[in-house]
Enzyme design. Sequence first.
Site, PDB file in Angstrom:
ATOM      1  N   ARG A 115      13.334 -25.304  -4.854  1.00 51.16           N
ATOM      2  CA  ARG A 115      14.058 -25.046  -3.606  1.00 51.16           C
ATOM      3  C   ARG A 115      14.185 -23.554  -3.323  1.00 51.16           C
ATOM      4  O   ARG A 115      14.127 -23.126  -2.168  1.00 51.16           O
ATOM      5  CB  ARG A 115      15.446 -25.684  -3.665  1.00 51.16           C
ATOM      6  CG  ARG A 115      15.444 -27.199  -3.608  1.00 51.16           C
ATOM      7  CD  ARG A 115      16.845 -27.769  -3.770  1.00 51.16           C
ATOM      8  NE  ARG A 115      16.835 -29.232  -3.734  1.00 51.16           N
ATOM      9  CZ  ARG A 115      17.904 -29.984  -3.939  1.00 51.16           C
ATOM     10  NH1 ARG A 115      19.081 -29.413  -4.210  1.00 51.16           N
ATOM     11  NH2 ARG A 115      17.813 -31.295  -3.874  1.00 51.16           N
TER      12      ARG A 115
ATOM     13  N   ASP B 115      22.380 -41.100  -0.349  1.00 50.83           N
ATOM     14  CA  ASP B 115      22.487 -40.222  -1.516  1.00 50.83           C
ATOM     15  C   ASP B 115      23.535 -39.128  -1.368  1.00 50.83           C
ATOM     16  O   ASP B 115      23.940 -38.525  -2.363  1.00 50.83           O
ATOM     17  CB  ASP B 115      21.131 -39.564  -1.798  1.00 50.83           C
ATOM     18  CG  ASP B 115      20.078 -40.565  -2.225  1.00 50.83           C
ATOM     19  OD1 ASP B 115      20.449 -41.702  -2.562  1.00 50.83           O
ATOM     20  OD2 ASP B 115      18.886 -40.219  -2.216  1.00 50.83           O
TER      21      ASP B 115
ATOM     22  N   THR C 213      18.433 -41.166   3.749  1.00 54.78           N
ATOM     23  CA  THR C 213      18.658 -40.432   2.501  1.00 54.78           C
ATOM     24  C   THR C 213      19.993 -39.694   2.532  1.00 54.78           C
ATOM     25  O   THR C 213      20.740 -39.683   1.549  1.00 54.78           O
ATOM     26  CB  THR C 213      17.510 -39.434   2.244  1.00 54.78           C
ATOM     27  OG1 THR C 213      16.293 -40.163   2.103  1.00 54.78           O
ATOM     28  CG2 THR C 213      17.757 -38.617   0.991  1.00 54.78           C
TER      29      THR C 213
ATOM     30  N   LEU D 146      21.492 -30.519  -1.095  1.00 51.49           N
ATOM     31  CA  LEU D 146      20.263 -29.773  -0.796  1.00 51.49           C
ATOM     32  C   LEU D 146      20.423 -28.268  -1.002  1.00 51.49           C
ATOM     33  O   LEU D 146      19.785 -27.467  -0.340  1.00 51.49           O
ATOM     34  CB  LEU D 146      19.770 -30.052   0.630  1.00 51.49           C
ATOM     35  CG  LEU D 146      19.484 -31.514   0.984  1.00 51.49           C
ATOM     36  CD1 LEU D 146      18.892 -31.608   2.390  1.00 51.49           C
ATOM     37  CD2 LEU D 146      18.567 -32.167  -0.035  1.00 51.49           C
TER      38      LEU D 146
ATOM     39  N   GLU E  87      12.184 -34.155   1.315  1.00 49.09           N
ATOM     40  CA  GLU E  87      12.679 -34.860   0.136  1.00 49.09           C
ATOM     41  C   GLU E  87      12.866 -36.355   0.364  1.00 49.09           C
ATOM     42  O   GLU E  87      13.489 -37.024  -0.447  1.00 49.09           O
ATOM     43  CB  GLU E  87      13.985 -34.228  -0.353  1.00 49.09           C
ATOM     44  CG  GLU E  87      13.791 -32.985  -1.187  1.00 49.09           C
ATOM     45  CD  GLU E  87      14.806 -32.852  -2.315  1.00 49.09           C
ATOM     46  OE1 GLU E  87      15.717 -33.696  -2.409  1.00 49.09           O
ATOM     47  OE2 GLU E  87      14.685 -31.893  -3.090  1.00 49.09           O
TER      48      GLU E  87
ATOM     49  N   GLY F 174      13.817 -40.102   2.485  1.00 43.31           N
ATOM     50  CA  GLY F 174      13.207 -41.171   1.706  1.00 43.31           C
ATOM     51  C   GLY F 174      11.828 -41.618   2.193  1.00 43.31           C
ATOM     52  O   GLY F 174      11.084 -40.875   2.812  1.00 43.31           O
TER      53      GLY F 174
ATOM     54  N   SER G  54       6.116 -40.879   7.404  1.00 46.96           N
ATOM     55  CA  SER G  54       5.847 -40.364   8.753  1.00 46.96           C
ATOM     56  C   SER G  54       5.025 -39.083   8.712  1.00 46.96           C
ATOM     57  O   SER G  54       4.201 -38.830   9.600  1.00 46.96           O
ATOM     58  CB  SER G  54       7.159 -40.128   9.502  1.00 46.96           C
ATOM     59  OG  SER G  54       7.885 -39.046   8.960  1.00 46.96           O
TER      60      SER G  54
ATOM     61  N   SER H  14      24.514 -41.977  -7.198  1.00 41.53           N
ATOM     62  CA  SER H  14      23.183 -41.542  -7.595  1.00 41.53           C
ATOM     63  C   SER H  14      22.446 -42.627  -8.371  1.00 41.53           C
ATOM     64  O   SER H  14      23.029 -43.316  -9.219  1.00 41.53           O
ATOM     65  CB  SER H  14      23.285 -40.278  -8.452  1.00 41.53           C
ATOM     66  OG  SER H  14      22.030 -39.906  -8.960  1.00 41.53           O
TER      67      SER H  14
ATOM     68  N   GLU I 251       0.822  -1.202   0.000  1.00 42.94           N
ATOM     69  CA  GLU I 251       0.000   0.000   0.000  1.00 42.94           C
ATOM     70  C   GLU I 251       0.867   1.268   0.000  1.00 42.94           C
ATOM     71  O   GLU I 251       0.556   2.253  -0.677  1.00 42.94           O
ATOM     72  CB  GLU I 251      -0.915   0.016   1.223  1.00 42.94           C
ATOM     73  CG  GLU I 251      -1.864  -1.171   1.302  1.00 42.94           C
ATOM     74  CD  GLU I 251      -1.323  -2.325   2.123  1.00 42.94           C
ATOM     75  OE1 GLU I 251      -2.110  -2.947   2.849  1.00 42.94           O
ATOM     76  OE2 GLU I 251      -0.097  -2.611   2.049  1.00 42.94           O
TER      77      GLU I 251
END
Length: 351
Positions: free
Chosen positions: A196, A212, A208, A216, A294, A296, A302, A180, A57
Amino acid sequence: MNQSFSYDKKYMERAIELARLGMSNVAPNPMVGCVIVHQDKIIGEGFHQKYGGPHAEVNAINSVKRKELLKDSTLYVTLEPCAHHGKTPPCSDLIVSKKIPRVVIGTVDPFAQVAGKGIEKLKSAGCRVVLGVMREECQEQNRRFFTFHEKKRPYIILKWAQTLDGFIDVDRSPEHYGQSTWITNQLSKTAVHKMRTDEAAIMVGTNTAEKDNPSLTVREWHGCHPLRIVLDRKRRLGRELALFDKSTPTLVFTEKPEEDGPNLEFVKLDPSQDAVQQMLDELHRREIQSLIVEGGRKLLDSFMERNQWDEARVFVGNRLFRNGVPAPKIPGKLMKEDELDGSRLLLFRNI
């Protein structure tokens, strides 16, 4: 649709367009756009550009060259003008001081310090207030902000990649950790990195992180890195992993915290309490409004088991694994499907 509503809708649509320009720069504030109209002509526009900076505004009013026209204009704003002193003075006071006679508002602000108070202040000063023009679109645009204030947790996006036959990973032995298992393609990877930049935080679990070794971070798109979060209850992860490279702020939720270091902070979990709820409560306390989970499979499940999620973004690659780790079974509604150069992106909502 009556003529008055059609007229108001046209300018609210423009205000929503303007609000979008603040994406990724205004959190934990909402995206807000504002348009000022005099005799069916836009004489001022503005949006909230940066957290701590002037609100939409203020920017719109400041952009009006002939301020005397404000007394015979309508102000359109996607979110209720604030009524409290925060980083900036109350916008409702500014609108009143400029004697703007009519204010059209997309939706009420869910933030407790506003929540109807700005509207009441405008009405008390004699402004004609029209509320709810394109309400759903305005709330959708700020769904992270609304979820944060109404549910007292971040807006949660579950994300994974799966094969055509429904697997997210092969069965890997420890000697193959860190290698990978490429499922999608480069365009999908770019889309993930863009995603992201739009969110405040990103989380993985212990498995993970170990299998991996993800960074991130944002490498395929221009923008800010999200806060990195890892759930590592027993402090099993080694410091050689990319998550602990100290390149960007990282939060570790664990039952066995260590001493904090540069860009590395440990938050103690109570093993007798629900870990997911403890993490969400802590992120709410830190004003983290959105979170990508992300994987696993165990961590994704969960969140779904607790019904603590809002979106799922599933990348489906043009590959077959035949066996391995099955993809989660998403209970949400498919809202959209995009083609990504041979891969697909499925968007689900928890509705």
